[in-house]
Design a protein around this motif. Structure first.
Motif, mmCIF file in Angstrom:
data_model
loop_
_atom_site.group_PDB
_atom_site.id
_atom_site.type_symbol
_atom_site.label_atom_id
_atom_site.label_comp_id
_atom_site.label_asym_id
_atom_site.label_seq_id
_atom_site.Cartn_x
_atom_site.Cartn_y
_atom_site.Cartn_z
ATOM 1 N N THR A 108 -1.673 3.798 -21.320
ATOM 2 C CA THR A 108 -1.547 2.753 -22.345
ATOM 3 C C THR A 108 -0.850 1.505 -21.795
ATOM 4 N N LEU A 109 -0.144 1.670 -20.684
ATOM 5 C CA LEU A 109 0.571 0.530 -20.099
ATOM 6 C C LEU A 109 -0.298 -0.258 -19.126
ATOM 7 N N GLY A 110 -1.467 0.311 -18.780
ATOM 8 C CA GLY A 110 -2.429 -0.431 -17.967
ATOM 9 C C GLY A 110 -2.014 -0.618 -16.524
ATOM 10 N N LEU A 111 -2.098 -1.874 -16.056
ATOM 11 C CA LEU A 111 -1.913 -2.197 -14.636
ATOM 12 C C LEU A 111 -0.634 -2.988 -14.381
ATOM 13 N N VAL A 112 -0.159 -2.855 -13.152
ATOM 14 C CA VAL A 112 0.850 -3.781 -12.623
ATOM 15 C C VAL A 112 0.101 -4.651 -11.612
ATOM 16 N N ILE A 113 0.210 -5.960 -11.771
ATOM 17 C CA ILE A 113 -0.538 -6.898 -10.924
ATOM 18 C C ILE A 113 0.441 -7.812 -10.204
ATOM 19 N N LEU A 114 0.264 -7.928 -8.895
ATOM 20 C CA LEU A 114 1.059 -8.871 -8.102
ATOM 21 C C LEU A 114 0.109 -9.860 -7.432
ATOM 22 N N VAL A 115 0.408 -11.140 -7.594
ATOM 23 C CA VAL A 115 -0.381 -12.206 -6.970
ATOM 24 C C VAL A 115 0.490 -12.859 -5.899
ATOM 25 N N LEU A 116 -0.035 -12.939 -4.686
ATOM 26 C CA LEU A 116 0.721 -13.466 -3.542
ATOM 27 C C LEU A 116 0.128 -14.779 -3.075
ATOM 28 N N TYR A 117 0.993 -15.778 -2.860
ATOM 29 C CA TYR A 117 0.574 -17.024 -2.208
ATOM 30 C C TYR A 117 1.587 -17.311 -1.108
ATOM 31 N N VAL A 118 1.223 -17.034 0.137
ATOM 32 C CA VAL A 118 2.104 -17.125 1.304
ATOM 33 C C VAL A 118 3.304 -16.200 1.086
ATOM 34 N N ASP A 119 4.432 -16.722 0.583
ATOM 35 C CA ASP A 119 5.565 -15.846 0.270
ATOM 36 C C ASP A 119 6.071 -16.053 -1.152
ATOM 37 N N LEU B 153 3.774 -13.743 -8.090
ATOM 38 C CA LEU B 153 3.787 -13.587 -9.540
ATOM 39 C C LEU B 153 3.531 -12.119 -9.839
ATOM 40 N N ILE B 154 4.331 -11.544 -10.736
ATOM 41 C CA ILE B 154 4.161 -10.134 -11.108
ATOM 42 C C ILE B 154 3.877 -10.060 -12.605
ATOM 43 N N VAL B 155 2.835 -9.315 -12.947
ATOM 44 C CA VAL B 155 2.423 -9.185 -14.338
ATOM 45 C C VAL B 155 2.273 -7.705 -14.683
ATOM 46 N N ALA B 156 2.821 -7.307 -15.825
ATOM 47 C CA ALA B 156 2.661 -5.935 -16.307
ATOM 48 C C ALA B 156 2.917 -5.909 -17.806
ATOM 49 N N LYS B 157 2.334 -4.940 -18.477
ATOM 50 C CA LYS B 157 2.520 -4.808 -19.919
ATOM 51 C C LYS B 157 3.934 -4.342 -20.243
ATOM 52 N N LYS C 129 0.828 -1.204 0.000
ATOM 53 C CA LYS C 129 0.000 0.000 0.000
ATOM 54 C C LYS C 129 0.865 1.258 0.000
ATOM 55 N N SER C 130 2.031 1.188 0.660
ATOM 56 C CA SER C 130 2.938 2.341 0.669
ATOM 57 C C SER C 130 3.536 2.600 -0.708
ATOM 58 N N GLN C 131 3.532 1.580 -1.574
ATOM 59 C CA GLN C 131 4.048 1.721 -2.935
ATOM 60 C C GLN C 131 2.950 2.080 -3.938
ATOM 61 N N VAL D 80 7.831 -4.260 -14.071
ATOM 62 C CA VAL D 80 8.079 -5.487 -13.311
ATOM 63 C C VAL D 80 9.419 -5.384 -12.589
ATOM 64 N N GLU D 81 10.453 -4.932 -13.325
ATOM 65 C CA GLU D 81 11.779 -4.796 -12.733
ATOM 66 C C GLU D 81 11.778 -3.765 -11.607
ATOM 67 N N LYS D 82 11.029 -2.697 -11.790
ATOM 68 C CA LYS D 82 10.940 -1.657 -10.762
ATOM 69 C C LYS D 82 10.334 -2.208 -9.477
ATOM 70 N N LEU D 83 9.249 -2.975 -9.606
ATOM 71 C CA LEU D 83 8.601 -3.553 -8.427
ATOM 72 C C LEU D 83 9.507 -4.574 -7.753
ATOM 73 N N LYS D 84 10.220 -5.380 -8.532
ATOM 74 C CA LYS D 84 11.129 -6.371 -7.957
ATOM 75 C C LYS D 84 12.248 -5.697 -7.167
ATOM 76 N N ALA D 85 12.729 -4.576 -7.680
ATOM 77 C CA ALA D 85 13.775 -3.828 -6.971
ATOM 78 C C ALA D 85 13.241 -3.280 -5.648
ATOM 79 N N GLN D 86 12.003 -2.785 -5.665
ATOM 80 C CA GLN D 86 11.389 -2.266 -4.435
ATOM 81 C C GLN D 86 11.204 -3.372 -3.404
ATOM 82 N N LEU D 87 10.755 -4.547 -3.864
ATOM 83 C CA LEU D 87 10.550 -5.680 -2.962
ATOM 84 C C LEU D 87 11.878 -6.188 -2.394
#
Length: 258
Positions: A71-82, A85-89, A49-51, A94-101
């Motif tokens: 035009t790039l739409g959504l960034v979607i993250l699906v969590l199962y325990v730990d 899956l990250i999905v984006a157009k 939520k902070s991101q 995707v790389e930006k979110l992975k760096a933040q995580l």
């Protein structure tokens, strides 16, 4: 951090000499505690939520964020325990979110997803196609119930079975019930249900029928379950990236089993 104060006995082999009667106050969660999963999920939720991500109301394991460029739409993250899956157009999102995580949590990047929750992901990038299957899981199910070498069937349920699926065929005496108690009926139906929920909606009707008799299944119901086991193969979902039906999920069924 915990919402309440928790004390534990000093672990065996780590007790301080002369202070063995004292207990330890936990400063953060440990694996095995009932509160640990909730604390992890709360920490992850606060971070997402902070991101700028929003938690889906329909599925609390899905996080969504609309990027500035529409035009790039959504960034979607699906969590199962730990597992995530990250999905984006846009791959850069995707790389930006992975760096933040990675900056917040200790993570291991496994690259493009190939398998998750017993589902296999196959890609044809040039053809714009993606398959979602559970072939390995299906084979394990067949092997577990000694059906691996059974003759394959072309339909999940045949017409003559439909007339036999009623309470009339439920066991009535202790002898019949005793024989059916040795049959892994519930386990087989449960194993098939996981297939149905993930990649095989085509067996939903058959499972809906046999699930009604989990409390007191008869011999004919077990025959139906075995028939459905003989039906499951390497089928799954096929998604097309470039199609006139790309915005619509379409399913086909032979309704009269012809």
């Amino acid at each position: 951090m915990f919402d309440e104060v928790i004390f534990i006995r000093q672990p065996s082999g780590f007790a301080k000499k002369g202070l063995e009667s004292l207990v330890c106050k936990l400063l953060k969660s440990l694996y095995g505690l009932k509160q640990s999963p909730r604390q992890w999920n709360k920490q992850f939720d606060d971070f997402m939520k902070s991101q700028g991500f929003t938690r889906s109301m329909e599925n609390p394991c899905v996080y969504l964020k609309r990027v500035s460029n529409e035009t790039l739409g959504l960034v979607i993250l699906v969590l199962y325990v730990d597992d995530m899956l990250i999905v984006a157009k846009d791959k850069s999102e995707v790389e930006k979110l992975k760096a933040q995580l990675s900056a917040e949590f200790s993570m291991k990047d496994l690259g493009p997803s190939k398998r998750i929750l017993c589902m296999e992901i196959h890609r044809d990038v040039k053809g714009g196609r993606l398959w979602l299957t559970q072939g390995k899981y299906a084979r394990k199910v067949l092997e577990r119930f000694n059906m691996l070498d059974a003759k394959p069937m072309s339909t999940p349920l045949v017409n003559h079975f439909k007339h036999q699926l009623s309470t009339v065929f439920c066991p009535l005496d202790a002898t019949e019930k005793g024989l059916m108690s040795k049959v892994p009926y519930e386990s087989a139906v449960g194993s098939l249900m996981y297939l149905m929920v993930c990649t095989r909606p085509d067996i939903a009707y058959a499972l809906g029928k046999v699930s009604k008799y989990l409390a007191n299944p008869g011999k004919v119901y077990w025959e139906v379950v075995k028939w459905t086991l003989q039906y499951i193969m390497e089928y799954g979902f096929l998604f097309y990236a470039h199609s006139h039906q790309a915005r619509t999920l379409v399913g086909y069924v032979d309704s009269n089993y012809a």
